[in-house]
Design a protein around this motif. Structure first.
Motif, PDB file in Angstrom:
ATOM      1  N   CYS A 111      -6.532 -24.933  -7.050  1.00  0.00           N
ATOM      2  CA  CYS A 111      -7.280 -25.775  -7.985  1.00  0.00           C
ATOM      3  C   CYS A 111      -6.955 -25.397  -9.414  1.00  0.00           C
ATOM      4  O   CYS A 111      -6.839 -24.223  -9.759  1.00  0.00           O
ATOM      5  CB  CYS A 111      -8.782 -25.616  -7.744  1.00  0.00           C
ATOM      6  N   HIS A 115     -16.432 -26.561  -4.376  1.00  0.00           N
ATOM      7  CA  HIS A 115     -15.656 -25.605  -3.569  1.00  0.00           C
ATOM      8  C   HIS A 115     -16.552 -24.986  -2.487  1.00  0.00           C
ATOM      9  O   HIS A 115     -16.148 -24.885  -1.330  1.00  0.00           O
ATOM     10  CB  HIS A 115     -15.080 -24.500  -4.466  1.00  0.00           C
ATOM     11  N   HIS A 121     -14.039 -23.515 -13.915  1.00  0.00           N
ATOM     12  CA  HIS A 121     -15.066 -22.983 -13.010  1.00  0.00           C
ATOM     13  C   HIS A 121     -16.012 -22.021 -13.697  1.00  0.00           C
ATOM     14  O   HIS A 121     -15.705 -21.492 -14.778  1.00  0.00           O
ATOM     15  CB  HIS A 121     -14.378 -22.242 -11.849  1.00  0.00           C
ATOM     16  N   HIS A 125     -18.396 -28.470 -10.567  1.00  0.00           N
ATOM     17  CA  HIS A 125     -17.080 -28.333  -9.953  1.00  0.00           C
ATOM     18  C   HIS A 125     -17.036 -27.141  -8.997  1.00  0.00           C
ATOM     19  O   HIS A 125     -16.591 -27.267  -7.856  1.00  0.00           O
ATOM     20  CB  HIS A 125     -16.000 -28.211 -11.032  1.00  0.00           C
TER      21      HIS A 125
HETATM   22 ZN   LIG Z   1     -11.516 -27.370  -7.794  1.00  0.00          ZN
END
Ligand SMILES: [Zn+2]
Length: 345
Positions: free
Chosen positions: A133, A35, A137, A31
């Protein structure tokens, strides 16, 4: 999201939640990489690039984005290198909840057309990337370890898709490639580093063998022809050579015809070869001089092919036909004189 696989539970009951830590960590790497990928794509391709969709799992990531054409190999290489540079830079990943207007003012990337609440979560990776978001992460880009693009394809007009790997997925990918390369080298009886030159050598060998094979085929056809020049007949002053052969394909028949024409000087040549009981090749050739006296290869073939259950025709100087009945070849040879005789003025 969860699925009840066994038993039932009711509202108000106390449940214990267990997160698969390994799966979650691998998914977070993928994920966070999306980005970095989005920013890298905007840097390489331009600010028209917008996220059009994304899917992350523990073993791969998929990122869809707006762009009008396929990426070149160089563009993909640059995008991949940029993402790997950010990973190597060990950028801290910070999340901050702030007002949407404030977030937009700070330049946070938002999903086009998405409705956001007044307070949003902003995920930043150093100074490199800033996105709205809510996902999971890594805490530092270094944890992603490595990023590798697998494919880049078009999925709709103006929408491209990149599939990629991170972390252990990349190592597993290269391990598999290495195994494949080692196996290929072993099969070719060489070392991986010599595989390309080995393949080039093999291709050269195949070429040489093919050319040798052609020569042998031609030699074989010639020897199956034997010494036929004593079979030359005289038909009203035109030389005729009608020969029965076996296992000579159409290509080789034409080569033989050309050679015999040289030997004959002027005249008509008819060659009939059985490839199988139900497959016959017929060829007729007439020289300039023979044509002047009325010989017509195309018409000869038309008449003779009927005797082997075939049809065909062609030009006055050269004609060929196929047939389905090899048993008729003897009558083709026997009938050749009469057929030619009917043409000569
Ligand atoms: Zn994201």
């Amino acid at each position: 999201m969860g699925t009840v696989t066994k038993g039932i539970f009711k509202v108000g009951e106390t449940v214990e939640l267990k997160v698969n830590a390994v799966q979650r960590a691998a998914t977070a790497k993928n994920h966070s990489a999306t980005h970095l990928l989005q920013k890298a794509l905007r840097t390489v391709l331009g600010s028209h690039v917008e996220q059009a969709g994304s899917m992350v799992s523990e073993d791969r990531l998929r990122f869809d984005f707006t762009h009008f054409s396929a990426l070149t190999a160089q563009e993909l290489e640059r995008v991949e290198a940029l993402v790997n540079e950010q990973i190597a830079s060990n950028l801290n990943v910070n999340t901050k909840v702030m007002n949407i207007e404030e977030a937009k003012k700070e330049g946070a990337m938002a999903l086009f057309g998405e409705k956001y609440a007044s307070d949003v979560r902003v995920v930043s990776m150093g100074d490199y990337s800033k996105e709205l978001c809510g996902g999971t992460h890594v805490s530092n880009t270094g944890i992603i370890t490595v990023f590798k693009i697998l494919t880049e394809t078009g999925i709709a007009a103006g929408v491209r898709r990149i599939e990629a790997l991170t972390g252990n997925g990349v190592f597993a990918y290269y391990k598999e490639l290495e195994n494949e390369l080692n196996l290929a080298a072993k099969t070719a009886k060489t070392e991986p580093a010599q595989l390309t030159s080995r393949i080039e050598g093999l291709l050269e060998e195949i070429k040489a063998v093919k050319s040798e094979n052609e020569k042998l085929k031609s030699k074989l056809a010639n020897s199956s022809l034997g010494d036929v020049m004593n079979q030359v007949a005289d038909v009203k002053g035109v030389k005729l050579l009608a020969v029965k052969l076996a296992d000579v394909d159409m290509n080789e028949l034409r080569n033989l015809g050309d050679q015999l024409k040289e030997k004959l000087g002027e005249g008509v040549i008819i060659l009939a070869s059985a490839m199988a009981p139900d497959k016959v090749n017929l060829l007729a050739m007439a020289t300039e001089g023979a044509m002047k006296q009325g010989a017509h290869a195309g018409n000869l073939i038309k008449e003779l092919a009927a005797l082997v259950g075939g049809g065909g025709g062609g030009r006055p100087n050269m004609a060929q036909a196929g047939g389905k009945n090899a048993a008729g070849i003897d009558s083709v040879i026997a009938k050749a004189q009469e057929a030619l005789s009917g043409q000569i003025k």
